[in-house]
Design a protein around this motif. Structure first.
Motif, mmCIF file in Angstrom:
data_model
loop_
_atom_site.group_PDB
_atom_site.id
_atom_site.type_symbol
_atom_site.label_atom_id
_atom_site.label_comp_id
_atom_site.label_asym_id
_atom_site.label_seq_id
_atom_site.Cartn_x
_atom_site.Cartn_y
_atom_site.Cartn_z
ATOM 1 N N LYS A 1 -20.981 -33.693 -30.245
ATOM 2 C CA LYS A 1 -20.696 -32.513 -29.610
ATOM 3 C C LYS A 1 -18.796 -32.055 -30.364
ATOM 4 O O LYS A 1 -18.326 -33.130 -29.721
ATOM 5 C CB LYS A 1 -20.510 -32.499 -27.946
ATOM 6 N N ILE B 1 -15.287 -30.502 -28.839
ATOM 7 C CA ILE B 1 -14.490 -29.913 -27.975
ATOM 8 C C ILE B 1 -12.818 -29.665 -28.734
ATOM 9 O O ILE B 1 -12.563 -30.136 -29.126
ATOM 10 C CB ILE B 1 -14.643 -30.889 -26.657
ATOM 11 N N ILE C 1 -9.884 -28.106 -28.315
ATOM 12 C CA ILE C 1 -8.550 -28.248 -27.502
ATOM 13 C C ILE C 1 -7.542 -27.271 -27.800
ATOM 14 O O ILE C 1 -6.993 -27.719 -29.119
ATOM 15 C CB ILE C 1 -8.320 -29.928 -26.961
ATOM 16 N N TYR D 1 -17.387 -37.657 -29.340
ATOM 17 C CA TYR D 1 -17.456 -36.341 -29.228
ATOM 18 C C TYR D 1 -16.168 -36.076 -29.666
ATOM 19 O O TYR D 1 -15.212 -36.773 -30.416
ATOM 20 C CB TYR D 1 -16.922 -35.936 -27.739
ATOM 21 N N PHE E 1 -12.877 -34.176 -30.921
ATOM 22 C CA PHE E 1 -11.936 -33.256 -30.344
ATOM 23 C C PHE E 1 -11.729 -32.763 -31.608
ATOM 24 O O PHE E 1 -10.744 -33.333 -32.886
ATOM 25 C CB PHE E 1 -10.873 -34.104 -29.909
ATOM 26 N N ASP F 1 -12.461 -24.325 -26.246
ATOM 27 C CA ASP F 1 -13.194 -24.396 -25.439
ATOM 28 C C ASP F 1 -11.966 -25.166 -23.586
ATOM 29 O O ASP F 1 -12.126 -24.565 -22.653
ATOM 30 C CB ASP F 1 -13.592 -25.765 -25.159
ATOM 31 N N LEU F 2 -10.790 -25.518 -24.258
ATOM 32 C CA LEU F 2 -10.281 -25.935 -22.763
ATOM 33 C C LEU F 2 -8.459 -26.057 -23.256
ATOM 34 O O LEU F 2 -8.241 -26.570 -24.586
ATOM 35 C CB LEU F 2 -10.197 -27.721 -23.148
ATOM 36 N N ALA G 1 -11.020 -33.798 -20.193
ATOM 37 C CA ALA G 1 -11.816 -32.875 -20.815
ATOM 38 C C ALA G 1 -13.429 -32.786 -20.933
ATOM 39 O O ALA G 1 -13.961 -31.609 -20.820
ATOM 40 C CB ALA G 1 -11.056 -32.776 -22.743
ATOM 41 N N ILE G 2 -13.883 -34.115 -21.601
ATOM 42 C CA ILE G 2 -15.043 -33.695 -21.484
ATOM 43 C C ILE G 2 -16.576 -33.896 -20.208
ATOM 44 O O ILE G 2 -16.989 -32.982 -20.048
ATOM 45 C CB ILE G 2 -16.024 -36.033 -21.781
ATOM 46 N N TYR H 1 -15.975 -30.180 -19.975
ATOM 47 C CA TYR H 1 -16.587 -29.159 -21.020
ATOM 48 C C TYR H 1 -18.549 -29.378 -20.599
ATOM 49 O O TYR H 1 -18.646 -28.605 -20.793
ATOM 50 C CB TYR H 1 -16.822 -30.465 -21.979
ATOM 51 N N GLU H 2 -18.250 -30.726 -20.012
ATOM 52 C CA GLU H 2 -19.989 -30.740 -19.713
ATOM 53 C C GLU H 2 -20.424 -30.341 -18.740
ATOM 54 O O GLU H 2 -21.704 -29.937 -18.104
ATOM 55 C CB GLU H 2 -20.465 -32.487 -19.314
ATOM 56 N N ARG I 1 -18.360 -27.336 -17.290
ATOM 57 C CA ARG I 1 -18.194 -25.716 -17.627
ATOM 58 C C ARG I 1 -17.732 -25.112 -16.067
ATOM 59 O O ARG I 1 -18.226 -23.934 -15.664
ATOM 60 C CB ARG I 1 -19.129 -25.028 -18.221
#
Lengths: 659, 76
Positions: free
Chosen positions: A5, A7, A9, A53, A55, A86-87, A162-163, A166-167, A169
């Motif tokens: 996945k 992510i 940032i 993940y 990043f 995403d973040l 962060a993970i 992300y999961e 939300r």
């Protein structure tokens, strides 16, 4: 294998909070490849893989607000509301929470998932500041995490968090905490209602409703224009609200809103931070601070640092440069033995590889130590002090104190100096400073001046040359600041405490800057070397000498052969002297002193000093300010150098009656 | 009322007015220099250079021209 996945940032925060250090810790290496589209602001991107993940991390420029104060602010906010974030990781300086939280307040308005990373926790503890992380998380409704970036502490935890975010939300920051007082809030809500009623028309504007409402109430030029296109009524309403508030408070809107936000921050601080009441002990940092800003010692130290830097750079360049040139000289016969004296060996070896070696021994080994020194000065916190001390004098050149930093760099090498002009806030300031740095006599120019004028004419003439050079800088500074549109900006900067420089950070930053330089300048240096070699092959150099004859011989009164040396000097300024010496000895068989008269040496050095920043500088200048400006600078400097050189030559002839 | 440039070192004022242009005013406001804020002058650079102040817990340096435009009441 399952697919990883991704992510995305964005790192956001004020300048000087250790954002870049966190970025480097995360991605291993800063990769500032290219600029933001259409802008001259550098874009830094990197990626890493962690726990299955991927990043993607973008390091946004250090800014204080999300308004339209600077191009960096606009870039940042447009990037953040784009689809690729995403973040946000908002990096803040734990020793300076109040100021940093102002920016956090703006970020919260964007309603994106966010982590607040409180950096410099080592200093926070040292100063007995107690931060209640739980309380802050409760207030902001986002994770707030301690970090010591220089030691790499808390970095992995950021990724883990962060993970999780992300999961799940779930975590949208709590913007209610920054609700304004009744009067302002009423106006904001009025606008929110209007925006919501016109959602369809305004759907192309991606900013969250409340953020948009606050900004148009503030009269944010960019967003006002965007809304105006679809719904001018809303802008009318915002104007009305603004003037009502301004009348009520007797202040302009930015002040009212900033004051409201700072009041909120004050409350937040009150609930979550306890500062030590014990008076601070006087530390070595305080003593150093005192002496570096002293009205006498301060300048002495500045001068000493300048001299020492140049001396160190010189020494290293001399030792290593000789070594590298030695390697080339050693390899040359071997290569010729192996491949024979063909066109291709000429082009490849004498052109390409010779330029590569030349670039290393002539530019790179000057640039690297200078990068290193400047990083030490930067990381220790000295540079703002230099700016503080020199502000007054820099105003004479039409810029403020911060410009002293690139200008100091220029004495070593104009290339990093040009890059250093990024610290100037506005495009106007940046351009003037960049222009001025290209006229600072760099180490290479110093070799020419010392080797020619210093050696054969004496030091008083070196002093005169430098005097002329500085006078030209002041003159051009005054002209540039008058000519370039826009108002001059006054100095506003943060002054941080002195700290022990971190070796890892310094080495990393130096490496990053060096890499950047090698990628930008080296290929061009090599290509130019090859072109030059081809020109030699077809005997074009003689033609050039003839073409330049009216300038070199007639106007400047120099020997005809100098034409091509001056052309070579575009690649590397010290080449003018090296070639001149070789030429005089090998081809004419006479020492330099007989080849040129004293006035010729003086004029030749003067022209070399002023006529053009070397090709590497032009390339970097182009990167920072665009082709048009770089070309203008180059042409202006060539023109002026020739003009002045001729005036000196003819003035001399006139005074001495042709002697 | 006194302006920041002529304020003595180590004295504090409460800002009452900022007379600067839009850009500078925005920047100063973003940095917390708005009416009502306490500002302490730490020192000024030699030869009428910029001034260093403490505001909201951190140190700022501002050009003298700008300092002249920040007015406030002396805190005793």
């Amino acid at each position: 294998m399952t697919e990883r996945k991704i992510i995305n940032i964005a790192l956001a925060g004020n300048a000087n909070v250790g954002k870049s250090v966190i970025f480097n810790q995360l991605t291993g290496m800063k990769q500032c490849i290219g600029n933001w589209p259409g802008k001259t602001v550098e874009k830094c991107e990197g990626n890493l893989t962690f726990l299955n993940y991927n990043f993607n991390i973008v390091d946004l420029p250090g800014i204080y607000s999300l308004s339209t104060y600077s191009i960096e602010e606009i870039i940042s906010r447009e990037f953040l509301i784009g689809e690729n974030v995403d973040l946000i990781i908002n990096v803040i300086d734990g020793t300076n929470l109040e100021r940093n939280l102002f920016f956090t307040a703006q970020l919260i308005g964007l309603k994106l998932p966010m982590i607040i990373a409180v950096n410099q926790m080592d200093l926070v503890r040292k100063r007995d500041i107690m931060i209640d992380f739980k309380k802050l998380e409760e207030l902001f409704k986002v994770p707030v995490m301690p970090v010591i970036a220089v030691h790499g502490r808390g970095i992995h935890e950021l990724l883990e968090k962060a993970i999780i975010m992300y999961e799940n939300r779930l975590l949208i920051p709590n913007e209610d905490i920054f609700k304004f007082g009744k009067e302002v809030e009423d106006k904001v809500e009025q606008l929110i209602k209007e925006i919501e009623n016109n959602q369809k028309e305004l759907r192309s504007i991606k900013y969250p409703t409340r953020f948009l409402a606050v900004k148009i109430l503030e009269g944010d030029e960019d967003l006002v224009n965007k809304v105006k296109k679809f719904k001018p009524e809303i802008i009318h309403l915002s104007k009305q609200g603004r003037s009502e508030l301004e009348d009520l408070h007797g202040e302009d809107i930015t002040t009212i809103i900033s004051a409201e936000i700072y009041n909120k921050i004050h409350d937040i601080m009150h609930q979550s931070v306890i500062k030590s009441q014990i008076p601070k002990k006087v530390t070595w940092a305080d003593k150093l601070d005192h002496i570096t800003t002293h009205s006498i010692f301060g300048y002495a130290i500045l001068f000493l640092i300048l001299i020492c830097s140049i001396w160190i750079v010189f020494t290293i360049a001399e030792i290593l440069g000789g070594l590298i040139d030695g390697i080339y000289d050693f390899l040359t016969p071997i290569v010729y033995d192996l491949f024979g004296d063909t066109i291709w060996t000429n082009i490849f070896w004498d052109g390409g590889i010779a330029s590569l070696f030349g670039g290393i021994s002539g530019v790179l080994i000057i640039v690297i130590p200078f990068f290193l020194i400047i990083e030490i000065l930067q990381d220790s916190g000295y540079l703002p002090r230099a700016a503080f001390m020199m502000d007054k004098m820099m105003h004479q050149l039409g810029v403020h104190g911060k410009a002293i930093i690139p200008l100091i760099l220029g004495f070593g090498c104009n290339v990093p100096a040009c890059t250093g002009c990024r610290i100037m806030e506005t495009e106007r300031e940046k351009r003037i400073t960049a222009f001025l740095t290209t006229m600072i006599p760099c180490a290479a120019v110093m070799t020419v001046v010392l080797g020619l004028v210093g050696r054969y004419l004496g030091f008083q003439y070196v002093a005169i040359l430098y005097g002329i050079n500085f006078a030209v800088i002041i003159l051009f500074g005054k002209i540039a600041s008058k000519k370039l549109p826009g108002e001059s900006t006054e100095l506003i900067m943060e002054m941080h405490e002195f700290r022990t420089p971190n070796v890892k950070v310094i080495l990393l930053q130096t490496w990053v800057r060096t890499k950047d330089f090698v990628y930008t300048a080296m290929p061009l240096i090599i290509v130019l070397g090859i072109i030059m070699e081809i020109m030699i092959m077809f005997n074009l150099l003689v033609t050039i000498n003839v073409i330049l004859w009216p300038i070199t011989v007639l106007w400047l009164g120099l020997p005809i052969e100098t034409g091509i040396f001056l052309i070579y000097g575009i690649a590397r300024k010290e080449l003018t002297l090296v070639l001149l010496e070789t030429f005089a000895l090998e081809i004419s068989g006479i020492p330099l002193i007989e080849f040129m008269t004293q006035i010729q040496m003086f004029v030749f050095s003067l022209v070399t000093m002023l006529y053009i920043p070397c090709i590497a500088t032009i390339i970097v200048l182009k990167k920072e300010t665009g082709w048009k400006f770089a070309l203008k600078v180059a042409l202006a400097e060539i023109g002026f150098a020739i003009l002045l050189g001729g005036i000196v030559n003819w003035g001399y002839i006139f005074i001495t009656g042709g002697g | 009322m006194i302006t920041l440039d002529i304020l003595q070192n180590n004295k504090e004022i409460i800002v009452r007015m900022v007379h600067a242009g839009w850009r500078a005013k925005t920047r100063l406001a973003n940095l917390g220099i708005v009416p009502g804020t306490k500002v302490k002058k730490l020192r000024s650079a030699p030869l009428f250079g910029p001034v260093q102040i403490k505001v909201k817990g951190s140190d700022l340096v501002i050009g003298r021209g700008l300092a002249r435009k920040i007015l406030g009441e002396l805190v005793s």
